[in-house]
Write a protein that holds these residues in place. Structure first.
Motif, short mmCIF file in Angstrom:
data_model
loop_
_atom_site.label_atom_id
_atom_site.label_comp_id
_atom_site.label_asym_id
_atom_site.label_seq_id
_atom_site.Cartn_x
_atom_site.Cartn_y
_atom_site.Cartn_z
N ARG A 269 -4.55 4.87 -1.33
CA ARG A 269 -5.50 5.67 -0.56
C ARG A 269 -4.91 6.20 0.74
NH1 ARG A 269 -9.92 4.42 1.78
NH2 ARG A 269 -10.72 6.52 1.42
N ALA A 270 -3.73 5.75 1.10
CA ALA A 270 -3.14 6.18 2.38
C ALA A 270 -2.88 7.69 2.37
CB ALA A 270 -1.85 5.42 2.64
N ASP A 271 -3.40 8.38 3.37
CA ASP A 271 -3.19 9.82 3.48
C ASP A 271 -1.79 10.17 3.99
OD1 ASP A 271 -5.80 10.40 2.64
OD2 ASP A 271 -6.58 10.18 4.68
N ASP A 272 -1.19 9.24 4.71
CA ASP A 272 0.09 9.52 5.36
C ASP A 272 1.10 8.44 4.98
OD1 ASP A 272 2.18 10.17 7.01
OD2 ASP A 272 1.17 9.61 8.89
N LEU A 273 2.12 8.82 4.23
CA LEU A 273 3.18 7.89 3.83
C LEU A 273 4.48 8.19 4.57
CD1 LEU A 273 2.58 7.53 -0.03
CD2 LEU A 273 1.85 6.01 1.83
N SER A 274 4.38 8.90 5.68
CA SER A 274 5.57 9.17 6.48
C SER A 274 5.91 7.95 7.32
CB SER A 274 5.34 10.38 7.39
OG SER A 274 4.31 10.10 8.33
N GLY A 275 7.14 7.91 7.79
CA GLY A 275 7.55 6.86 8.71
C GLY A 275 7.72 5.50 8.08
N LEU A 276 7.77 5.42 6.76
CA LEU A 276 7.97 4.14 6.09
C LEU A 276 9.46 3.86 5.94
CD1 LEU A 276 5.22 4.34 3.33
CD2 LEU A 276 5.16 3.04 5.46
N PRO A 277 9.84 2.59 5.86
CA PRO A 277 11.26 2.27 5.70
C PRO A 277 11.73 2.58 4.28
CG PRO A 277 9.94 0.29 5.48
CD PRO A 277 8.99 1.39 5.89
N PRO A 278 13.03 2.54 4.02
CA PRO A 278 13.52 2.72 2.64
C PRO A 278 12.76 1.81 1.68
CG PRO A 278 15.35 2.65 4.16
CD PRO A 278 14.13 2.33 4.97
N THR A 279 12.37 2.38 0.56
CA THR A 279 11.46 1.71 -0.36
C THR A 279 12.04 1.68 -1.77
OG1 THR A 279 9.53 2.41 0.94
CG2 THR A 279 9.14 1.78 -1.36
N TYR A 280 11.95 0.53 -2.39
CA TYR A 280 12.33 0.39 -3.80
C TYR A 280 11.06 0.10 -4.60
CZ TYR A 280 15.05 -1.13 -7.87
OH TYR A 280 15.61 -1.24 -9.13
N VAL A 281 10.84 0.88 -5.65
CA VAL A 281 9.69 0.68 -6.54
C VAL A 281 10.22 0.59 -7.95
CG1 VAL A 281 7.49 1.60 -7.37
CG2 VAL A 281 8.22 2.09 -5.01
N ASP A 282 9.85 -0.47 -8.67
CA ASP A 282 10.15 -0.48 -10.09
C ASP A 282 8.96 -1.00 -10.88
OD1 ASP A 282 10.46 -3.21 -9.61
OD2 ASP A 282 12.40 -3.36 -10.62
N VAL A 283 8.90 -0.57 -12.14
CA VAL A 283 7.74 -0.81 -12.98
C VAL A 283 8.15 -0.58 -14.43
CG1 VAL A 283 6.92 1.60 -12.87
CG2 VAL A 283 5.25 -0.26 -13.19
N GLY A 284 7.43 -1.17 -15.37
CA GLY A 284 7.69 -0.91 -16.78
C GLY A 284 6.96 0.33 -17.26
N SER A 285 7.48 0.94 -18.30
CA SER A 285 6.81 2.12 -18.85
C SER A 285 5.55 1.75 -19.63
CB SER A 285 7.76 2.89 -19.77
OG SER A 285 8.08 2.13 -20.93
N ALA A 286 5.47 0.49 -20.06
CA ALA A 286 4.38 0.06 -20.93
C ALA A 286 3.44 -0.88 -20.17
CB ALA A 286 4.94 -0.62 -22.18
#
Length: 325
Positions: free
Chosen positions: A244-261
């Motif tokens: 729900r965050a309207d502003d995702l600026s100013g965040l540190p380096p981010t790693y996201v991983d997830v499965g396709s299923a």
């Protein structure tokens, strides 16, 4: 009509086929909680399995006076005159189960391979705790770590917030809180299959509306309802539901991983895309054939090995720490 879903990786499929078709509900939650919490014996075994770890249990107090237990896990003989990075770990469990030792094998790999200090937090669980209580507990623990960095032998400029599933969502919320409150400084965030969106209405959530799945849309609805109750969706804090965050600026380096299923696939991809759109740095991996939590539940599978190695390599690059493997 049969729902079309991405195929499960063949090495992961046997575990999924063994899962019971049990529903998560208020009636079943006590039993599920008992199964989700590691025993003291299993924690001791994990902490001493092929490694040496110094352990320190800490009692931190939330602003409302409630205890927020932390455990500090450090490489043995840590030289506090040469501070090392710290990973602040937030466990998974749909916001309704688990404790600070759940999923601890993931950050323990970073302790082994990157020499980091790991601090893991026991936030209060829903439905006993609701609203922003969970994320505020996590933020209080992070603040304590930053305030005691010198005593812990931790470099305050290399403080990472990380978590898996519900813990990944809470880690994202804590990082947003730290940005908006101006402290503590967060050097990076690692979001493993994070639970980010209370609306529970993406394409992938509908693909995995029910089992067989380690976490289905129906289970997800129970988790979110436990935290939020039945109040207006417009009043949900972005620190609780980071999508729900309207502003995702100013965040540190981010790693996201997830499965396709899995149910969280689309909301996780969207979150990484939101960081890019705001000019931020995010690395996204969608592991083909992976169900929710695959790399923790079937760590010996080749896709799990690849996911964990890639995550560790990224963290080492961001922290400027070379892997020991």
């Amino acid at each position: 009509m049969t729902t079309i879903r991405p195929e499960i990786d063949p090495e992961l499929r046997p575990l999924l086929d063994l899962l019971p078709a049990a529903a998560l509900s208020s009636a079943t939650l006590p039993q599920v909680r008992d199964l989700a919490v590691p025993t003291a014996e299993s924690v001791d075994s994990l902490l001493t399995a092929g490694r040496a770890v110094d352990r320190r249990d800490v009692g931190v107090t939330a602003p409302d006076g409630a205890p927020v237990p932390l455990t500090v896990l450090s490489p043995p003989g840590l030289d506090r005159s040469t501070p090392v990075p710290c990973v602040y770990w937030v466990h998974g469990g749909g916001m309704v189960m688990g404790d600070r030792f759940s999923n601890i094998d993931i950050p323990l790999e970073w302790l082994d391979q990157l020499g980091v200090v790991v601090v893991t937090v026991d936030y209060r669980l829903a439905p006993e705790a609701t609203g922003t209580t969970l994320v505020e507990d996590c933020f209080r623990g992070l603040t304590w770590v930053a305030e005691h960095a010198a005593d812990l032998g931790v470099d305050p400029a290399r403080l990472v917030v990380a978590g898996t599933s519900a813990g990944g969502g809470l880690a994202a919320g804590v990082t947003l809180l730290a940005r908006d409150r101006g402290a503590p400084a967060v050097a990076a965030q690692v979001l493993v299959c994070p639970m980010l969106d209370h609306r529970n209405d993406t394409g992938s959530s509908h693909q995995f509306a029910e089992g067989p799945a380690t976490w289905s849309r129906a289970m997800n609805a129970f988790g979110w309802r436990s935290v939020l109750g039945d109040g207006p969706a417009t009043e949900v804090s972005p620190y609780v539901s980071p999508a729900r965050a309207d502003d995702l600026s100013g965040l540190p380096p981010t790693y996201v991983d997830v499965g396709s299923a899995e149910v969280f696939r689309d909301e996780d991809v969207s979150y990484a895309n939101g960081i890019w759109a705001a000019g931020g740095q995010a690395e996204l991996h969608v592991w083909a054939g992976g169900f929710h939590g695959f790399d923790a539940l079937v760590p010996e599978a080749r896709v799990s090995t690849a996911a964990r190695r890639t995550r560790t390599d990224w963290l080492g690059r961001v922290l400027g720490t070379r892997s020991a493997s």
